[in-house]
Design a protein around this motif. Structure first.
Motif, PDB file in Angstrom:
ATOM      1  N   PRO A  75       0.665  -1.513  -0.058  1.00 33.53           N
ATOM      2  CA  PRO A  75       0.006  -0.043   0.019  1.00 33.53           C
ATOM      3  C   PRO A  75       0.969   1.241  -0.106  1.00 33.53           C
ATOM      4  O   PRO A  75       2.005   1.362   0.640  1.00 33.53           O
ATOM      5  N   ASP A 129      -5.575  -3.935   2.441  1.00 35.14           N
ATOM      6  CA  ASP A 129      -3.982  -3.632   3.362  1.00 35.14           C
ATOM      7  C   ASP A 129      -4.143  -4.662   4.469  1.00 35.14           C
ATOM      8  O   ASP A 129      -4.812  -4.155   5.260  1.00 35.14           O
ATOM      9  N   ARG A 185       0.659 -10.366   0.378  1.00 35.72           N
ATOM     10  CA  ARG A 185      -0.498  -9.458   0.497  1.00 35.72           C
ATOM     11  C   ARG A 185      -1.499 -10.062  -0.682  1.00 35.72           C
ATOM     12  O   ARG A 185      -1.286 -10.635  -1.697  1.00 35.72           O
TER      13      ARG A 185
END
Length: 299
Positions: A15, A58, A69
């Motif tokens: 992010p 996130d 992620r």
């Protein structure tokens, strides 16, 4: 026929700020707004639509240490993308996949591996060779895609549906990293050819193209372009701009020489959020039209 396929995934990026969402998913539509699709249509290209990813989250505070992620969403998108790329190939088309971030190479790799194609030209400002064997900080596949594509990451990413490695390491070329890239030495020991941006700048285009073909094959390889291979003086609209990259003219000459032998190509990591007036979308569009007009012509 070139088929423009949008793959607006940002799932492999960190992010930009805590709780934020990377802007690379907006790239295909920013390029459309800059005239890319219209200009390719004049060359006879076809708009093949979009492969939508799942929602970016996130998940740093909740993600287990052995996952990257957005891993589940990223894998699901890779499988969808593999089917769509494969469908274009099976009908004789030449896919030009517009990302998104370079984690889309996993789905593309599966599509190619299903069809026995193993050559890859990876043009990127970074080696993207982070993997669990050399780092305790694996989290963002956009920095790990090349390692996964040649079978070095966890099986959940590097061996989707039993197709590892998606590209043969000995038939894989990486070009464009900066001299301070931590994984360059390891990549040189694994891949068929590794050329830094500085070395590429000092070489003749014809010599680079000849060296690439000697490793990836004279035709039928995949061409993955991450636009952060360009120097940030000409392309700052990327998440990791590092000095020492290629010039527009140098990159265009190289791509023009190698695109005809590619079975398809992908373009990643342009971030419209870092291009508020749209000028760099036009730079990317110009580069792609100039360099990929004959994509797949000799494959």
């Amino acid at each position: 026929m070139i088929s423009l396929l949008s793959a607006p995934s940002n799932l492999g990026l960190r992010p930009p700020v805590a709780g934020g969402v990377p802007g690379a998913s907006k790239a295909p539509e920013a390029l459309r707004e800059a005239g890319l699709h219209r200009r390719f249509a004049r060359l006879g290209a076809h708009d093949a639509g979009v492969v939508l990813p799942g929602r970016y989250v996130d998940d740093d505070a909740t993600r287990p240490a052995d996952l990257v992620r957005n891993e589940a969403a990223l894998i699901a998108h890779a499988r969808l993308l593999a089917d769509r790329v494969g469908g274009i190939l099976d009908t004789g088309g030449t896919p030009l996949v517009l990302g998104g971030d370079c984690s889309i190479l996993l789905g593309i790799g599966v599509a190619l591996a299903r069809r026995g194609r193993r050559g890859l030209l990876h043009v990127d400002g970074h080696t993207d060779f982070r993997h669990p064997g050399n780092s305790d900080e694996c989290a963002s596949v956009a920095g790990e895609d090349l390692a996964a594509a040649v079978g070095l990451h966890r099986p959940s990413l590097a061996d989707l549906d039993g197709f590892a490695p998606y590209f043969s390491p000995s038939c894989t070329v990486h070009l464009g990293h900066r001299d301070d890239d931590d994984a360059a030495a390891e990549a040189r020991g694994v891949l068929g050819l590794v050329v830094s941006a500085r070395a590429a700048t000092a070489m003749r285009t014809a010599d680079i193209a000849s060296a690439v073909r000697a490793v990836a094959g004279t035709s039928g390889y995949w061409l993955q372009l991450d636009v952060d291979v360009l120097d940030p003086s000409v392309m700052p609209a990327v998440d990791s701009p590092d000095p020492g990259g290629l010039s527009i003219d140098g990159l265009a000459a190289l791509l023009s020489a190698l695109a005809p032998g590619a079975v398809g190509a992908s373009v990643t990591v342009f971030d419209p959020d870092l291009d508020p007036d749209g000028r760099y979308a036009h730079v990317v569009a110009d580069l792609l039209v100039d360099s990929f007009a004959r994509l797949g012509a000799d494959a």
